[in-house]
Design an enzyme around this catalytic site. Structure first.
Site, short mmCIF file in Angstrom:
data_model
loop_
_atom_site.label_atom_id
_atom_site.label_comp_id
_atom_site.label_asym_id
_atom_site.label_seq_id
_atom_site.Cartn_x
_atom_site.Cartn_y
_atom_site.Cartn_z
N ASP A 45 -4.84 2.39 9.02
CA ASP A 45 -6.08 1.97 8.84
C ASP A 45 -6.32 0.54 8.91
O ASP A 45 -7.17 -0.19 8.58
CB ASP A 45 -6.57 2.43 7.61
CG ASP A 45 -5.81 1.89 6.28
OD1 ASP A 45 -4.79 1.17 6.63
OD2 ASP A 45 -6.26 2.01 5.14
N LYS B 267 -1.48 -3.74 -6.12
CA LYS B 267 -2.83 -3.92 -6.55
C LYS B 267 -2.56 -4.60 -7.81
O LYS B 267 -3.07 -4.05 -9.10
CB LYS B 267 -3.48 -2.37 -6.99
CG LYS B 267 -3.40 -1.44 -5.72
CD LYS B 267 -4.50 -1.71 -4.82
CE LYS B 267 -4.60 -0.38 -3.79
NZ LYS B 267 -3.49 -0.22 -2.91
N ASP C 67 -8.32 -4.06 6.89
CA ASP C 67 -8.17 -2.91 6.66
C ASP C 67 -9.38 -2.27 6.60
O ASP C 67 -10.52 -2.58 6.12
CB ASP C 67 -7.27 -2.88 5.11
CG ASP C 67 -7.24 -1.49 4.57
OD1 ASP C 67 -8.40 -0.81 4.58
OD2 ASP C 67 -6.60 -1.29 3.55
N1 GDD Z 1 0.72 10.83 6.11
C1 GDD Z 1 0.57 10.20 4.77
N2 GDD Z 1 0.88 10.69 3.72
N3 GDD Z 1 -0.26 8.99 4.85
C2 GDD Z 1 -0.46 8.61 3.76
C3 GDD Z 1 -0.41 9.04 2.52
C4 GDD Z 1 0.38 10.36 2.49
O1 GDD Z 1 0.40 11.05 1.66
N4 GDD Z 1 -1.08 8.40 1.71
C5 GDD Z 1 -1.54 7.27 2.43
N5 GDD Z 1 -1.49 7.45 3.60
C6 GDD Z 1 -1.78 6.54 4.72
C7 GDD Z 1 -3.29 6.32 4.72
O2 GDD Z 1 -3.81 7.07 5.62
C8 GDD Z 1 -3.52 4.95 5.17
O3 GDD Z 1 -3.27 4.87 6.52
C9 GDD Z 1 -2.05 4.34 4.84
O4 GDD Z 1 -1.26 5.22 4.48
C10 GDD Z 1 -2.09 3.43 3.59
O5 GDD Z 1 -2.86 3.95 2.66
P1 GDD Z 1 -4.41 3.45 1.88
O6 GDD Z 1 -4.53 4.51 0.97
O7 GDD Z 1 -5.25 2.78 3.15
O8 GDD Z 1 -3.66 2.22 0.96
P2 GDD Z 1 -4.16 0.86 0.54
O9 GDD Z 1 -5.11 0.17 1.67
O10 GDD Z 1 -4.97 0.78 -0.56
O11 GDD Z 1 -2.99 -0.01 0.45
C11 GDD Z 1 -1.99 -0.10 1.33
O12 GDD Z 1 -2.55 -0.89 2.56
C12 GDD Z 1 -2.70 -2.48 2.11
C13 GDD Z 1 -3.13 -3.13 3.62
O13 GDD Z 1 -4.32 -2.59 3.85
C14 GDD Z 1 -0.62 -0.78 0.61
O14 GDD Z 1 0.24 -0.73 1.53
C15 GDD Z 1 -0.86 -2.20 0.42
O15 GDD Z 1 0.29 -2.67 -0.04
C16 GDD Z 1 -1.53 -3.12 1.44
O16 GDD Z 1 -1.42 -4.39 1.21
MG MG Z 2 -5.85 0.88 3.38
#
Ligand code: GDD
Ligand code: MG
Length: 346
Positions: free
Chosen positions: A106, A157, A221
């Site tokens: 994303d 977080k 993001d």
């Molecule tokens: N295959 C798979 N399986 N993908 C997953 C799963 C899972 O169980 N859980 C999450 N994802 C994918 C989501 O679709 C997304 O593309 C990505 O992993 C990150 O998950 P998010 O839910 O968007 O996380 P976030 O935005 O809260 O936090 C993450 O991204 C930040 C940057 O945008 C973390 O990596 C943070 O450390 C980072 O700063």
């Molecule tokens: Mg994200």
């Protein structure tokens, strides 16, 4: 070099847009979002891409196919239930033979992935994580590093007091280069998170763990509707460079309608006299009737905006019906098939 895109999250924060459309393929300027990631991977010469899926996988696979339309080879690996970010990487282990770029599915960015890979190789890193400075790190993973770019601490977080204590604002940009040795740190068949489990474990074992700071790059993001809409404003305002915007679709636009140069109009739209479209993205097959105004907004395919309705700073899903004289105001996000009767206000 291979890539794995983590694209299995439920996209809960992007609801209602993700109820029928998984986050990786929400349209951005009428292109499924993942195509922007595929494009920058392909630019770095990475054409073997594994998509790690869990939520509505068939919709993604049906849309993107084997990747040949985009000059890459796509392979799909679907978890029976979400395994977490690290668990998803481990679940794809059979498809991973070499150093791999892992990409959160994303992130919209114009970064040159090959420069991160070159850094990873030069410094002989086992795990390299791209970082980006943000104003408020609380929604991200805060990463502390030293002058030699070594990662010292990873705080997912972080709470305000933790941010204040560290005094830093560089966060995990969701792009990693990982050697296959990292797979050995992840238990098989278990739910596991890069952020909460794998990165702390890399630090504990004192592996070669380095950071690469993105400086001049665009980075966002797309996890919530506000950010999704702002990405469109950035694109249409010219602050994201290097991706081509397709303005070639054929539509029926009345000569007395006004569509500014920045807006993107999908194929088969009907735009009636005296309608005005300003800095907006209009999906294919949308009807915009007389005197309607669409400004700074995104409308998905096959919706209808009736006469004298106004839509500003809003996102409208697929096949919605916006009645006559309706006001859709700033911040509105309408799920697919929303029906707003004449004169409604949001
Ligand atoms: N295959 C798979 N399986 N993908 C997953 C799963 C899972 O169980 N859980 C999450 N994802 C994918 C989501 O679709 C997304 O593309 C990505 O992993 C990150 O998950 P998010 O839910 O968007 O996380 P976030 O935005 O809260 O936090 C993450 O991204 C930040 C940057 O945008 C973390 O990596 C943070 O450390 C980072 O700063
Ligand atoms: Mg994200």
């Amino acid at each position: 070099m291979q890539a794995l895109i983590l694209a299995g999250g439920k996209g809960t924060r992007l609801r209602p847009l993700t109820v029928y459309t998984p986050k990786p393929i929400v349209p951005v300027l009428n292109r499924p979002f993942l195509l922007y990631q595929i494009e920058i991977l392909a630019r770095a010469g990475i054409t073997e891409i594994v998509l790690s899926l869990s939520y509505q996988p068939d919709k993604i696979e049906d849309l993107l196919g084997d990747g040949s339309d985009y000059g890459v080879k796509l392979r799909y690996i679907t978890e029976p239930s979400p395994m977490g970010t690290g668990g998803a990487y481990k679940f794809a282990a059979d498809a991973i033979r070499e150093t791999t770029v892992v990409f959160n599915g994303d992130i919209l960015t114009d970064v040159d992935i090959s420069s991160i890979i070159a850094f990873h190789r030069e410094i002989k890193s086992e795990a390299t994580i791209a970082l980006v400075p943000v104003e408020d790190p609380s929604a991200y993973g805060l990463v502390e590093t030293n002058a030699e770019h070594r990662v010292l601490r990873f705080l997912e977080k972080p709470k305000p007091e933790e941010i204040a204590k560290t005094g830093i604002n560089t966060i995990n940009a969701g792009i990693y280069v990982l050697d296959p040795s990292i797979l050995d740190l992840i238990p098989k068949g278990e739910n596991c998170s890069f952020e909460y489990n794998v990165f702390p474990s890399i630090l504990e074992r004192q592996k070669q763990f380095y950071s690469y700071i993105l400086k001049e790059n665009y980075w966002r993001d797309l996890g919530n509707p506000k950010s999704y809409l702002e990405a469109h404003h950035d694109f249409l305002g010219g602050s994201i460079k290097g991706f081509k915007i397709d303005r070639s679709a054929v539509s029926d636009i009345a000569t007395a309608a006004s569509v500014d140069k920045t807006s993107v109009i999908g194929a088969g739209c009907v735009i009636k006299p005296n309608a005005r479209i300003i800095k907006s993205s209009i999906g294919p097959g949308v009807h915009i009737e007389e005197r309607a105004v669409i400004e700074n907004s995104v409308i998905w395919s096959h919706s209808r905006v009736s006469s004298s309705a106004e839509v500003r700073n809003a996102v409208i899903g697929r096949s919605c019906h916006i009645g006559r004289n309706v006001m859709v105001n700033e911040g509105a996000v309408l799920g697919d098939k929303t029906m707003l009767p004449d004169y409604s206000q949001t």
